[in-house]
Design a protein around this motif. Structure first.
Motif, PDB file in Angstrom:
ATOM      1  N   SER A 117     -54.341  74.053   4.588  1.00  0.00           N
ATOM      2  CA  SER A 117     -53.791  72.770   5.201  1.00  0.00           C
ATOM      3  C   SER A 117     -54.315  72.825   6.651  1.00  0.00           C
ATOM      4  N   ASN A 118     -54.493  73.799   7.161  1.00  0.00           N
ATOM      5  CA  ASN A 118     -54.975  73.480   8.845  1.00  0.00           C
ATOM      6  C   ASN A 118     -56.565  73.376   8.762  1.00  0.00           C
ATOM      7  N   THR A 119     -57.346  73.404   7.892  1.00  0.00           N
ATOM      8  CA  THR A 119     -58.766  73.238   7.888  1.00  0.00           C
ATOM      9  C   THR A 119     -58.761  71.851   7.245  1.00  0.00           C
ATOM     10  N   LEU A 120     -57.861  71.565   6.166  1.00  0.00           N
ATOM     11  CA  LEU A 120     -57.876  69.711   5.606  1.00  0.00           C
ATOM     12  C   LEU A 120     -57.527  68.996   6.895  1.00  0.00           C
ATOM     13  N   ALA A 121     -56.631  69.359   7.912  1.00  0.00           N
ATOM     14  CA  ALA A 121     -56.030  68.701   8.874  1.00  0.00           C
ATOM     15  C   ALA A 121     -57.102  68.435   9.833  1.00  0.00           C
ATOM     16  N   GLN A 122     -58.203  69.219   9.892  1.00  0.00           N
ATOM     17  CA  GLN A 122     -59.175  68.986  10.911  1.00  0.00           C
ATOM     18  C   GLN A 122     -60.309  68.228  10.187  1.00  0.00           C
ATOM     19  N   GLU A 123     -61.139  67.518  11.011  1.00  0.00           N
ATOM     20  CA  GLU A 123     -62.221  66.798  10.338  1.00  0.00           C
ATOM     21  C   GLU A 123     -63.325  67.689   9.981  1.00  0.00           C
ATOM     22  N   SER A 124     -63.898  67.494   8.807  1.00  0.00           N
ATOM     23  CA  SER A 124     -65.048  68.451   8.528  1.00  0.00           C
ATOM     24  C   SER A 124     -66.514  67.947   9.168  1.00  0.00           C
ATOM     25  N   ASN A 125     -67.088  68.700   9.488  1.00  0.00           N
ATOM     26  CA  ASN A 125     -68.577  68.320  10.149  1.00  0.00           C
ATOM     27  C   ASN A 125     -69.573  67.863   9.119  1.00  0.00           C
ATOM     28  N   ASP A 126     -69.265  68.295   7.909  1.00  0.00           N
ATOM     29  CA  ASP A 126     -70.218  68.221   6.996  1.00  0.00           C
ATOM     30  C   ASP A 126     -69.569  67.359   5.760  1.00  0.00           C
ATOM     31  N   SER A 127     -69.612  66.054   5.801  1.00  0.00           N
ATOM     32  CA  SER A 127     -68.799  65.139   4.861  1.00  0.00           C
ATOM     33  C   SER A 127     -69.088  65.537   3.510  1.00  0.00           C
ATOM     34  N   SER A 128     -70.375  65.996   3.111  1.00  0.00           N
ATOM     35  CA  SER A 128     -70.839  66.247   1.775  1.00  0.00           C
ATOM     36  C   SER A 128     -69.959  67.436   1.235  1.00  0.00           C
ATOM     37  N   ASP A 129     -69.357  68.297   2.166  1.00  0.00           N
ATOM     38  CA  ASP A 129     -68.311  69.154   1.382  1.00  0.00           C
ATOM     39  C   ASP A 129     -67.163  68.413   0.779  1.00  0.00           C
ATOM     40  N   GLN A 130     -66.796  67.216   1.559  1.00  0.00           N
ATOM     41  CA  GLN A 130     -65.401  66.754   0.911  1.00  0.00           C
ATOM     42  C   GLN A 130     -65.990  65.808  -0.434  1.00  0.00           C
ATOM     43  N   LYS A 131     -67.043  65.371  -0.347  1.00  0.00           N
ATOM     44  CA  LYS A 131     -67.640  64.540  -1.682  1.00  0.00           C
ATOM     45  C   LYS A 131     -68.018  65.440  -2.607  1.00  0.00           C
ATOM     46  N   LYS A 132     -68.464  66.559  -2.344  1.00  0.00           N
ATOM     47  CA  LYS A 132     -69.144  67.618  -3.451  1.00  0.00           C
ATOM     48  C   LYS A 132     -68.032  67.537  -4.714  1.00  0.00           C
ATOM     49  N   HIS A 133     -68.718  67.622  -5.989  1.00  0.00           N
ATOM     50  CA  HIS A 133     -67.766  67.928  -7.085  1.00  0.00           C
ATOM     51  C   HIS A 133     -67.871  69.432  -7.211  1.00  0.00           C
ATOM     52  N   TRP A 134     -66.661  70.204  -7.072  1.00  0.00           N
ATOM     53  CA  TRP A 134     -66.909  71.454  -7.486  1.00  0.00           C
ATOM     54  C   TRP A 134     -66.448  72.091  -8.653  1.00  0.00           C
ATOM     55  N   THR A 135     -67.134  72.930  -9.135  1.00  0.00           N
ATOM     56  CA  THR A 135     -67.010  73.786 -10.606  1.00  0.00           C
ATOM     57  C   THR A 135     -66.061  74.831 -10.488  1.00  0.00           C
ATOM     58  N   ILE A 136     -65.840  75.260 -11.416  1.00  0.00           N
ATOM     59  CA  ILE A 136     -65.015  76.619 -11.581  1.00  0.00           C
ATOM     60  C   ILE A 136     -65.805  77.767 -11.335  1.00  0.00           C
ATOM     61  N   ASP A 137     -66.940  77.516 -11.676  1.00  0.00           N
ATOM     62  CA  ASP A 137     -68.094  78.709 -11.626  1.00  0.00           C
ATOM     63  C   ASP A 137     -68.299  78.842  -9.903  1.00  0.00           C
TER      64      ASP A 137
END
Length: 159
Positions: A29-49
């Motif tokens: 929650s702390n890191t989600l409240a901060q703006e990410s320096n790399d917006s690609s992390d927010q848009k990335k589709h994460w897999t279970i692996d």
């Protein structure tokens, strides 16, 4: 109610699980409240692996007093890390120090001496230690068995 060793063990495991889940929620929650320096992390589709890392001794990094295992290193996402450190009896990986990031330690096994700003206390299994940024801190094994602990930290200025 009669308290047995099994009940105490179950209570300890429940406390560990509650603490660990709470800590993960706090960090998330702390890191989600901060703006990410790399917006690609927010848009990335994460897999279970990509999101599961099972301990593998072959991937450990040796230290002068034990080893470390990075479950998630600072390159994984936005500088957030999870590392396990294992320290031999009556040893420390380094002397007390400071850095610009907050840090959490969580003892999995053994007996740790926590140092913070000139004061010390001992913590055993399932003890947690918060190290505020820019305050001298350290951890060492004061027991007769290995000390295993998690280190949770978010490195700053990761591109």
């Amino acid at each position: 109610m009669i308290i047995s060793k099994q009940n105490i063990s179950t209570i300890s495991v429940c406390r560990f699980q509650t603490f660990f889940i709470s800590l993960c929620i706090l960090i998330s929650s702390n890191t989600l409240a901060q703006e990410s320096n790399d917006s690609s992390d927010q848009k990335k589709h994460w897999t279970i692996d990509e999101c599961v890392n099972e301990f593998n001794f072959e991937d450990t990094l040796g230290t002068s007093v034990g080893y470390q295992y990075w479950f998630f290193n600072k390159d994984f996402i936005d500088g957030r890390t999870l590392k396990m450190s294992v320290v031999a009896p009556h040893s420390a990986t380094h002397t007390p120090h400071t850095h610009s990031e907050d840090e959490f330690f969580f003892v999995l096994e053994g007996t740790a001496e926590f140092y913070l700003d000139g004061k010390m206390t001992v913590g055993k299994q399932y003890s947690a230690f918060y190290c505020p940024r820019n305050i001298e801190h350290g951890i060492k094994n004061v027991g007769d068995t290995e000390l295993k602990y998690l280190v949770i930290k978010k490195y700053e200025n990761i591109n």
